[in-house]
Design an enzyme around this catalytic site. Structure first.
Site, PDB file in Angstrom:
ATOM      1  N   ARG A  94      -2.282  -0.902   5.527  1.00 42.17           N
ATOM      2  CA  ARG A  94      -3.445  -1.393   4.777  1.00 42.17           C
ATOM      3  C   ARG A  94      -3.118  -2.750   4.153  1.00 42.17           C
ATOM      4  NH1 ARG A  94      -4.756   3.493   0.768  1.00 42.17           N
ATOM      5  NH2 ARG A  94      -2.703   4.233   1.388  1.00 42.17           N
ATOM      6  N   CYS A 129       0.864  -1.184   0.000  1.00 38.11           N
ATOM      7  CA  CYS A 129       0.000   0.000   0.000  1.00 38.11           C
ATOM      8  C   CYS A 129       0.896   1.228   0.000  1.00 38.11           C
ATOM      9  CB  CYS A 129      -0.967  -0.028   1.179  1.00 38.11           C
ATOM     10  SG  CYS A 129      -0.176  -0.120   2.803  1.00 38.11           S
TER      11      CYS A 129
END
Lengths: 283, 81
Positions: free
Chosen positions: A242, A237
């Site tokens: 994430r 990410c």
């Protein structure tokens, strides 16, 4: 209907309500917004700060082994403790913490499905009280680097069909339209994505209430982009949190054999001199 | 077990809705803890929290969070792809 490959890696909010006082259970809140814990947290939960406690604060790296061991001891966690992690933003940094704990060999660490959002939405009990914690002894293992991808490995995988690169950022970050999530500081010199990466934003793995989608839905989502369980899969990410969330989905909910989190992510690749960058939609 | 001993409370009036700010989709969450209303705003895609506010009323909390969100979102640059 299929089931998760490792359903034991998730607990729901009702389970936490029932077991939060169990002596072998330690609840830990890990938020993006590190002040959220002080507003009110699940009774019995302690907090970890991703910014200061879950990383090397000198060089850019995950938490060093000795620091991880010390953090566990100060948190009242021994090697046999069941650790339940939860946090805001659908468990972004709770997943980051879980990824690191798994690297250092903690056996029983799980996520609370839906995270802080679901707990609040359900109107469950909160407190501002910070629990007294009795120190323990903890022995961290050497990090299992098969769960982590470094730059040279990712460079090897780019544009090749042998491995599945999964970019879990928003479509606009993927195409290069923006350099950071809207409203957040830009942290890279160039926008776009690693050549050959598939765009599967992390949030597509979640329902509106923050819980994970069903095994069938997840299988269809990832396999629909050619991300198959027989391949090495690398998720990335911007800074690696994430992608920890997606790493968790692929590894434990779908049971993929070889999944790695590239925590260098776009803040590394998008600042690298002469790194190949692809712009626009997924090809 | 608890050091502070202030006891427990429950979040109330949890509400979530979508809106736009400075040309971007936003998700606005607000709820009441004790006597204080809290508001958090995320940017929908990718869902990062970008602003928060507190107040004696929901409107106050939202106004503060929206002010911050507008300020931050307005700084987001778009590039041709």
């Amino acid at each position: 209907m299929g089931t998760y490959a490792h359903p034991e890696m998730l607990v729901d909010t009702a389970w936490v309500t029932k077991h939060r006082s169990d002596p072998n259970v330690r609840l830990v809140e890990v938020d993006v917004d590190t002040s959220a814990y002080e507003q009110g947290h699940v009774p019995g939960a302690i907090a970890w700060n991703w910014n200061t406690q879950l990383c090397d604060t000198v060089r850019r790296d995950i938490i060093p082994k000795d620091n991880l061991g010390r953090l566990m001891e100060e948190s009242g966690i021994d090697n046999n403790t069941t650790v339940i992690l939860y946090g805001d933003n659908n468990n972004w940094f709770a997943a980051w913490a879980l990824w690191q704990m798994k690297m250092y060999g903690h056996q029983d660490v799980r996520l609370m499905n839906g995270g802080r959002k679901k707990w609040l939405a359900e109107g469950r009990e909160l407190t501002k009280d910070v629990p007294n914690v009795k120190e323990t002894r903890y022995k961290a293992k050497d990090p299992d680097l098969s769960l982590r991808a470094f730059l040279p490995e990712v460079q090897k995988y780019q544009s090749k069909n042998g491995a599945g690169l999964v970019d879990v950022r928003s479509p606009q970050e993927f195409t290069g339209e923006i350099l950071a999530p809207p409203g957040l500081p830009e942290t890279c010199q160039r926008g776009g994505h690693i050549p050959g990466a598939k765009s599967i934003p992390w949030g597509q793995a979640c329902n509106e209430d923050g819980t994970f989608k069903s095994a069938d839905e997840l299988k269809s989502l990832y396999e629909g982009h050619g991300i198959r369980p027989d391949k090495t899969v690398v998720a990335y990410c911007r800074i690696g949190e994430r992608s920890s969330h997606t790493w968790f989905v692929l590894k434990y909910l779908l049971g993929y054999r070889d999944v790695k989190n590239y925590d260098g992510s776009w803040t590394e690749w998008g600042n690298l001199v002469q790194a190949p960058v692809e712009r626009g939609a997924e090809r | 077990m608890n050091a502070g001993g202030q006891g427990t409370f429950r979040p109330k009036e949890y509400v979530e809705r979508r809106d736009r700010a400075s040309g971007w989709d936003i998700n606005i969450v607000s709820y009441k803890l004790g006597k204080v209303y809290h508001c958090e705003i995320d940017n929908v895609s990718p869902g990062a929290k970008i602003a928060k506010g507190e107040g004696d009323t929901r409107e106050e909390a939202e106004a503060e969070a929206l002010r911050q969100a507008n300020e931050r979102l307005a700084k987001t640059r778009r590039f041709p792809t």
